[in-house]
Design a protein around this motif. Sequence first.
Motif, PDB file in Angstrom:
ATOM      1  N   PRO A  16       0.812  -1.217   0.000  1.00 46.97           N
ATOM      2  CA  PRO A  16       0.000   0.000   0.000  1.00 46.97           C
ATOM      3  C   PRO A  16       0.851   1.276   0.000  1.00 46.97           C
ATOM      4  CG  PRO A  16      -0.828  -1.532   1.643  1.00 46.97           C
ATOM      5  CD  PRO A  16       0.468  -2.088   1.140  1.00 46.97           C
ATOM      6  N   LEU A  17       1.971   1.253   0.711  1.00 48.08           N
ATOM      7  CA  LEU A  17       2.849   2.424   0.742  1.00 48.08           C
ATOM      8  C   LEU A  17       3.459   2.690  -0.627  1.00 48.08           C
ATOM      9  CD1 LEU A  17       4.360   4.660   2.265  1.00 48.08           C
ATOM     10  CD2 LEU A  17       6.128   2.952   2.783  1.00 48.08           C
ATOM     11  N   VAL A  18       3.982   1.658  -1.257  1.00 39.72           N
ATOM     12  CA  VAL A  18       4.582   1.804  -2.588  1.00 39.72           C
ATOM     13  C   VAL A  18       3.536   2.292  -3.586  1.00 39.72           C
ATOM     14  CG1 VAL A  18       5.535   0.495  -4.529  1.00 39.72           C
ATOM     15  CG2 VAL A  18       6.485   0.210  -2.237  1.00 39.72           C
ATOM     16  N   ASP A  19       2.355   1.720  -3.541  1.00 41.56           N
ATOM     17  CA  ASP A  19       1.288   2.138  -4.458  1.00 41.56           C
ATOM     18  C   ASP A  19       0.932   3.613  -4.259  1.00 41.56           C
ATOM     19  OD1 ASP A  19       1.193  -0.406  -5.523  1.00 41.56           O
ATOM     20  OD2 ASP A  19      -0.595  -0.999  -4.390  1.00 41.56           O
ATOM     21  N   ALA A  20       0.807   4.032  -3.011  1.00 43.03           N
ATOM     22  CA  ALA A  20       0.453   5.425  -2.726  1.00 43.03           C
ATOM     23  C   ALA A  20       1.561   6.382  -3.150  1.00 43.03           C
ATOM     24  CB  ALA A  20       0.155   5.595  -1.237  1.00 43.03           C
ATOM     25  N   LEU A  21       2.802   6.027  -2.874  1.00 42.76           N
ATOM     26  CA  LEU A  21       3.921   6.890  -3.265  1.00 42.76           C
ATOM     27  C   LEU A  21       4.025   7.016  -4.782  1.00 42.76           C
ATOM     28  CD1 LEU A  21       6.619   5.685  -0.709  1.00 42.76           C
ATOM     29  CD2 LEU A  21       5.504   7.932  -0.763  1.00 42.76           C
ATOM     30  N   ALA A  22       3.826   5.910  -5.476  1.00 43.10           N
ATOM     31  CA  ALA A  22       3.898   5.934  -6.939  1.00 43.10           C
ATOM     32  C   ALA A  22       2.777   6.789  -7.527  1.00 43.10           C
ATOM     33  CB  ALA A  22       3.840   4.508  -7.490  1.00 43.10           C
ATOM     34  N   ARG A  23       1.575   6.628  -7.002  1.00 45.23           N
ATOM     35  CA  ARG A  23       0.452   7.444  -7.488  1.00 45.23           C
ATOM     36  C   ARG A  23       0.705   8.925  -7.239  1.00 45.23           C
ATOM     37  NH1 ARG A  23      -2.697   3.571  -5.148  1.00 45.23           N
ATOM     38  NH2 ARG A  23      -3.041   4.864  -3.314  1.00 45.23           N
TER      39      ARG A  23
END
Length: 70
Positions: A16-23
């Motif tokens: 979830p952290l990686v997804d949020a940072l990428a978005r």
Amino acid sequence: MPNHTASLLVSTHLTPLVDALARRSGLSRKVFWGNAAHYLEWIVRQLSGKKPRLQSTCPADGCHSLCRGE
């Protein structure tokens, strides 16, 4: 780290952290996964008592000041 614990860490925290940072940043998820892997390697080495390959005391040393939260 047992496989179940590692899987739980990745699925409930890192993904979830990686997804949020990428978005939010527009950068590739691969950038953030690479950074996460680097930190995890450093943590495992510290816990095992093995010296890191680099003389750095922290994975963020030598990184742009933004990476260190300055």
